[in-house]
Design a protein around this motif. Sequence first.
Motif, PDB file in Angstrom:
ATOM      1  N   TRP A 599       0.791  -1.207   0.000  1.00 14.54           N
ATOM      2  CA  TRP A 599       0.000   0.000   0.000  1.00 14.54           C
ATOM      3  C   TRP A 599       0.835   1.274   0.000  1.00 14.54           C
ATOM      4  CZ3 TRP A 599       0.082  -3.823   3.697  1.00 14.54           C
ATOM      5  CH2 TRP A 599       0.865  -3.569   4.831  1.00 14.54           C
ATOM      6  N   ASN A 772      -1.421   4.054  -0.607  1.00 18.97           N
ATOM      7  CA  ASN A 772      -2.064   4.710   0.521  1.00 18.97           C
ATOM      8  C   ASN A 772      -1.020   5.306   1.462  1.00 18.97           C
ATOM      9  OD1 ASN A 772      -4.230   3.496  -0.660  1.00 18.97           O
ATOM     10  ND2 ASN A 772      -4.397   1.856   0.828  1.00 18.97           N
ATOM     11  N   LEU A 773      -0.177   6.137   0.920  1.00 25.42           N
ATOM     12  CA  LEU A 773       0.834   6.807   1.731  1.00 25.42           C
ATOM     13  C   LEU A 773       0.370   8.230   1.987  1.00 25.42           C
ATOM     14  CD1 LEU A 773       3.710   6.976   2.960  1.00 25.42           C
ATOM     15  CD2 LEU A 773       4.467   7.758   0.713  1.00 25.42           C
ATOM     16  N   ASN A 774       0.344   8.628   3.252  1.00 20.61           N
ATOM     17  CA  ASN A 774      -0.177   9.943   3.596  1.00 20.61           C
ATOM     18  C   ASN A 774       0.778  10.683   4.510  1.00 20.61           C
ATOM     19  OD1 ASN A 774      -3.227  10.045   2.643  1.00 20.61           O
ATOM     20  ND2 ASN A 774      -2.689   7.956   3.225  1.00 20.61           N
ATOM     21  N   ILE A 775       0.881  11.950   4.246  1.00 23.33           N
ATOM     22  CA  ILE A 775       1.751  12.815   5.045  1.00 23.33           C
ATOM     23  C   ILE A 775       0.886  13.596   6.016  1.00 23.33           C
ATOM     24  CG2 ILE A 775       3.605  14.492   4.957  1.00 23.33           C
ATOM     25  CD1 ILE A 775       4.025  11.983   3.230  1.00 23.33           C
ATOM     26  N   VAL A 776       1.204  13.486   7.310  1.00 24.06           N
ATOM     27  CA  VAL A 776       0.384  14.160   8.314  1.00 24.06           C
ATOM     28  C   VAL A 776       1.243  15.169   9.050  1.00 24.06           C
ATOM     29  CG1 VAL A 776      -1.054  13.852  10.355  1.00 24.06           C
ATOM     30  CG2 VAL A 776      -1.001  12.095   8.583  1.00 24.06           C
TER      31      VAL A 776
ATOM     32  N   LYS B   2      -0.796  15.191  16.451  1.00 23.90           N
ATOM     33  CA  LYS B   2      -1.373  15.121  15.110  1.00 23.90           C
ATOM     34  C   LYS B   2      -2.307  13.919  15.043  1.00 23.90           C
ATOM     35  CE  LYS B   2       1.560  17.874  12.300  1.00 23.90           C
ATOM     36  NZ  LYS B   2       1.886  18.113  10.896  1.00 23.90           N
ATOM     37  N   THR B   3      -3.318  14.044  14.197  1.00 26.79           N
ATOM     38  CA  THR B   3      -4.281  12.941  14.073  1.00 26.79           C
ATOM     39  C   THR B   3      -4.429  12.523  12.615  1.00 26.79           C
ATOM     40  OG1 THR B   3      -6.163  14.435  13.831  1.00 26.79           O
ATOM     41  CG2 THR B   3      -5.592  13.753  16.073  1.00 26.79           C
ATOM     42  N   PHE B   4      -4.823  11.305  12.449  1.00 32.68           N
ATOM     43  CA  PHE B   4      -5.081  10.780  11.113  1.00 32.68           C
ATOM     44  C   PHE B   4      -6.246   9.790  11.200  1.00 32.68           C
ATOM     45  CE2 PHE B   4      -4.632   7.488   7.894  1.00 32.68           C
ATOM     46  CZ  PHE B   4      -4.549   8.254   6.737  1.00 32.68           C
ATOM     47  N   ARG B  26       8.604   1.374  13.433  1.00 32.25           N
ATOM     48  CA  ARG B  26       9.559   2.294  12.787  1.00 32.25           C
ATOM     49  C   ARG B  26       9.746   3.602  13.548  1.00 32.25           C
ATOM     50  NH1 ARG B  26       6.844  -0.022   8.172  1.00 32.25           N
ATOM     51  NH2 ARG B  26       8.293  -0.744   6.562  1.00 32.25           N
ATOM     52  N   TYR B 152      10.449  12.329   9.407  1.00 28.68           N
ATOM     53  CA  TYR B 152       9.136  11.694   9.289  1.00 28.68           C
ATOM     54  C   TYR B 152       9.107  10.455  10.169  1.00 28.68           C
ATOM     55  CZ  TYR B 152       8.121  14.674   5.271  1.00 28.68           C
ATOM     56  OH  TYR B 152       7.892  15.743   4.470  1.00 28.68           O
ATOM     57  N   ARG B 154       6.996   7.014  10.633  1.00 29.90           N
ATOM     58  CA  ARG B 154       6.023   6.198   9.891  1.00 29.90           C
ATOM     59  C   ARG B 154       5.308   5.186  10.785  1.00 29.90           C
ATOM     60  NH1 ARG B 154       6.932   2.693   4.326  1.00 29.90           N
ATOM     61  NH2 ARG B 154       5.255   1.187   4.718  1.00 29.90           N
ATOM     62  N   ASP B 156       2.245   2.271  10.306  1.00 30.37           N
ATOM     63  CA  ASP B 156       1.466   1.540   9.308  1.00 30.37           C
ATOM     64  C   ASP B 156       0.186   0.988   9.917  1.00 30.37           C
ATOM     65  OD1 ASP B 156       4.271   1.454   7.980  1.00 30.37           O
ATOM     66  OD2 ASP B 156       2.894   0.695   6.448  1.00 30.37           O
ATOM     67  N   ILE B 170      -2.435   1.285   5.133  1.00 28.25           N
ATOM     68  CA  ILE B 170      -2.126   2.707   4.944  1.00 28.25           C
ATOM     69  C   ILE B 170      -0.812   2.976   5.670  1.00 28.25           C
ATOM     70  CG2 ILE B 170      -2.830   5.097   5.382  1.00 28.25           C
ATOM     71  CD1 ILE B 170      -5.718   4.071   5.556  1.00 28.25           C
ATOM     72  N   ALA B 171       0.075   3.716   5.019  1.00 28.11           N
ATOM     73  CA  ALA B 171       1.279   4.188   5.686  1.00 28.11           C
ATOM     74  C   ALA B 171       1.077   5.659   6.034  1.00 28.11           C
ATOM     75  CB  ALA B 171       2.490   4.015   4.789  1.00 28.11           C
ATOM     76  N   VAL B 172       1.249   5.999   7.288  1.00 30.04           N
ATOM     77  CA  VAL B 172       1.053   7.378   7.740  1.00 30.04           C
ATOM     78  C   VAL B 172       2.412   7.946   8.137  1.00 30.04           C
ATOM     79  CG1 VAL B 172      -0.283   8.889   9.231  1.00 30.04           C
ATOM     80  CG2 VAL B 172      -1.163   6.618   8.668  1.00 30.04           C
ATOM     81  N   MET B 173       2.794   9.035   7.471  1.00 31.00           N
ATOM     82  CA  MET B 173       4.084   9.663   7.755  1.00 31.00           C
ATOM     83  C   MET B 173       3.823  10.917   8.592  1.00 31.00           C
ATOM     84  SD  MET B 173       6.101   7.663   5.969  1.00 31.00           S
ATOM     85  CE  MET B 173       7.617   8.493   5.597  1.00 31.00           C
ATOM     86  N   PHE B 174       4.124  10.834   9.894  1.00 23.82           N
ATOM     87  CA  PHE B 174       3.912  11.991  10.772  1.00 23.82           C
ATOM     88  C   PHE B 174       5.133  12.900  10.711  1.00 23.82           C
ATOM     89  CE2 PHE B 174       1.001   8.902  12.683  1.00 23.82           C
ATOM     90  CZ  PHE B 174      -0.150   9.689  12.787  1.00 23.82           C
TER      91      PHE B 174
END
Lengths: 776, 177
Positions: A599, A772-776, B2-4, B26, B152, B154, B156, B170-174
Amino acid sequence: MSKPKRATLTRRRVATTPFPLTLRSGSSSLTIAPARVLVVFRARPSKTGLVTALAGYKLVLDDGGDGHAPPPPGLPITRTPQWVFARTRDGQAISQSTIAALQADRALTMVAPVYHRDDIEGARGLVAVLPRGFAIRLDVRERPDVGRIFQLLRLSVHEQRTRFLRPYTFLSTSDFVENAAHFAAPRLAQALAQLAPEIVHEILPLVSGMSAVDPSDSFYTTVPAGDAEQANKQWDMKRVGARYAWQNNVGITGVSGFIIDEGIQQNHADFAQAVAAGRLSQHNVDTGGVDAATFAPNSDHGTALAGIMTAGHDDGGQSTAGHASGATLVSLRGGSGGTIDPLTNAIIAAALNSAGTSGVPSVACIGIAAGDVRFIDPMVQSALTANPDLLVCVASGNFTASADQLINYTSGGGAYHPNLMICGATQQGTAVPNVPTANTGDDVWKDLGGAGDPGSRHGPEISVVAPGDALVTMTTPVGYAIGTLRLGTSFAAAHVAGLALLVRSKEGAAFNAASVRHKIERTSAKTYTQRYATTTTGATAITIGLFNEFMGYGRVDASAVLVHDVDVDAGDLGRADVYIRSYPTDGGARPIPGGQDFWSSGDVVISTDIALIPVGPTTSGSAADNAFTAARNAVTSNNIPAPGGITAVPVYVYVRVVNIGPGAARGIKVTAVTGACATGWVYPDNWDSATDAIHVAAVNDGGTEYFSGPLAAGAVYIARLLIPTGSNYTGFSMNHACCLTRVTSSSDIAFSRVMYMGSGAQPQFNNIMQRNLNIV
Amino acid sequence: MKTFSFIAGNKYDPSHGMTVGIDRSRIPPNMRVRLQLDDDGKAFPRLPRPAVSARGAEEGHVVFVERTKLRVKLGDIEGNLHVEAGTRFELTGRARLGDVKVEGAAVSTRGQLRVAEITAHHAEFGIDKQPNDFHVFTIEADKPAGAQPGQYFRVDVTQKDAGGTVIGGIAVMFNFD
């Protein structure tokens, strides 16, 4: 150090085969190919049954590869429903015990070893040596006791074959194992050694040697020969891949095409071969009479349609090439003997009933619109119902008004008939819609062209589309018309009818009209910018693949329907396998191995920069390919810039497609949808979704979402789609989005031509991808 | 912080049950990550939620014993609503998730909402998802001490079906710049 090891392996592999290591056939030396075998089934197995049966012996369909490297692209493999070449997956020799088990298998009638001819390199040198007999060239006067030797060696003269094989004598054996030809022939050669007889084995090559067929007709041939589409030539035949279909067949006399129109020019030079062979005639359905060859039609309309369907090949002089030059063509018309009446509902219905009772597999072409009151007439509808095995191809209809118009067949009272194909038209390309000068790489629905150039009616009743613009066609009394005047959906219907004749010629009488229709629909190329989606709506009411109301199931693909749709599995070397990488090391294996985060790093890049990555066909490792990789690796590549939830600038979705072959890919189409972030996407619903609260669909951007091909095996295609300014992301959480992409290819059988097998990514053969990579 | 937010499950998915996984392997140990188990309705404002959520949600009802006038706002419409005696309103508890089997996280409550502190490298939340049901989750992440500009972090998220197959993620990069 490595040499002894290889030698040891070679000796061990060869030693396991129960067949002679070498043979001679004529002047050729044959060396055993121990990983291969030809098997002949007693009864025709299903596709699944075939694969399962081979798997039971740890064999796969032979594709010409050797288990270590992919086979060369484009190899047409010899195969019938019961005669099948098989090989081990890893290239190791088939063991003696496996051969013995195959020979004992009652489902098989014959097991033949495969040898490599020393005088032909590669897969084309592989031949099966049939065990049932061989030919010998011998002057029996020098050995009068030869009959006794034959008897001692348990060989008998095959009288019938021998009669036609002189000066050779064909010797048969009834023991395909212990006294098979590959054993008996060397024994006989030894027994007659002093005479040095020539022995020729009965062989079947793995590679059939067939390739594209390009007839020499002046309006067909191009320089250079091949797929090139050139001005004042039959670009339409090239576009639908007829040259590949013709390697399969050009129509047979036992299949009939019917033109229901206002007569044809029977004595046109392009029909001369058909007339000479008694394969062309014109009948009056009102009188029962037969028209003389010189009888003049009312116009050249019917002649043009008939030419697309069946014009002769290699006629010499000025000439065109039709789809099914070897099929029988019958023109049906009405009128009182000496004159031809215009088509009426009664004439059409009578002609359909006449054609439907011909007693042979038949296809009718009617060059009027499906929504015409004559066609939705009760008598015509009744005739369609009464003749279910007559495949009827009718035009979707032309429109000249400023706005698109519907077919209006169903709304006018027309009923769904499984044997009815309503055909729309495409044009060559947007760049030069009416004056083909070169292959523009486009293939679009025929919209209004200006200056009286009509568009193609659309609607849920449409089946498929075919070229219907800027054609070269036969005309009357004798001649050809070129270009802008030769256009319209009736010509598209003639294309479909001609292709259907080829399918009926190939498949035989048991393959009914509805099956022919579905085969053509299922194998059509998904071209043009309209989104194709699964559907159960429309006149077809059958979900057989991706559909839209402009292109139907797509533009017909003669090469696909006749040549490359045999197998979903690896045996078909004409097929392509296009996919979108789901992770950086994704080589196209399926299912995706565990542990891969498919993803986060798939081959999708989102950017506001229209020039970030060069688009179009390219090669692995090229500047464009490297630019894509660099952009994909940037963590910012998946942001959707939408301040306030509304995009203020165009956003571009770049998708990288790879073809891992073995064949070239054609008709490549990429779609993309951005969706509110989720972990449980369902195919096809989310991938097919139009823009709504939680989806924003990307649209075509400059035509790069579609590439007509060919894209060679190993090559790369980069598409760019557009999320327009003003797209609404307010339903998403903080504008974060996932991107769902799909690629189809008309030559990627595994995906585009098979009914979907349920939800989830795995069954889709890597043709769908989510990033589905998202930058927050 | 931060939220996602993300959606797990799908209205097109007829399967039963799912497991949501959070992988924080990670990121540094001192970075706190939490998962809001209950949907406050603020994320995905245009997403039509399921009418009834998972089994075990708190439910109840209100019965008006006499004729009553209520001032209400329904979407863009505001006005007086007259309800007759005996009118009954069912409270379906639609935004609440039912029972959740938690591994690698500690669940606490914040007001009416449950929040799980992710303690293990990989936490899993087993959910008795009904066919065609879906739910909105929200990840909360705190800036870790020592976070560098441009760095960043990460996390997942994965969703497994009832058979344990990962069907999406989904990978979320804070980034805390």
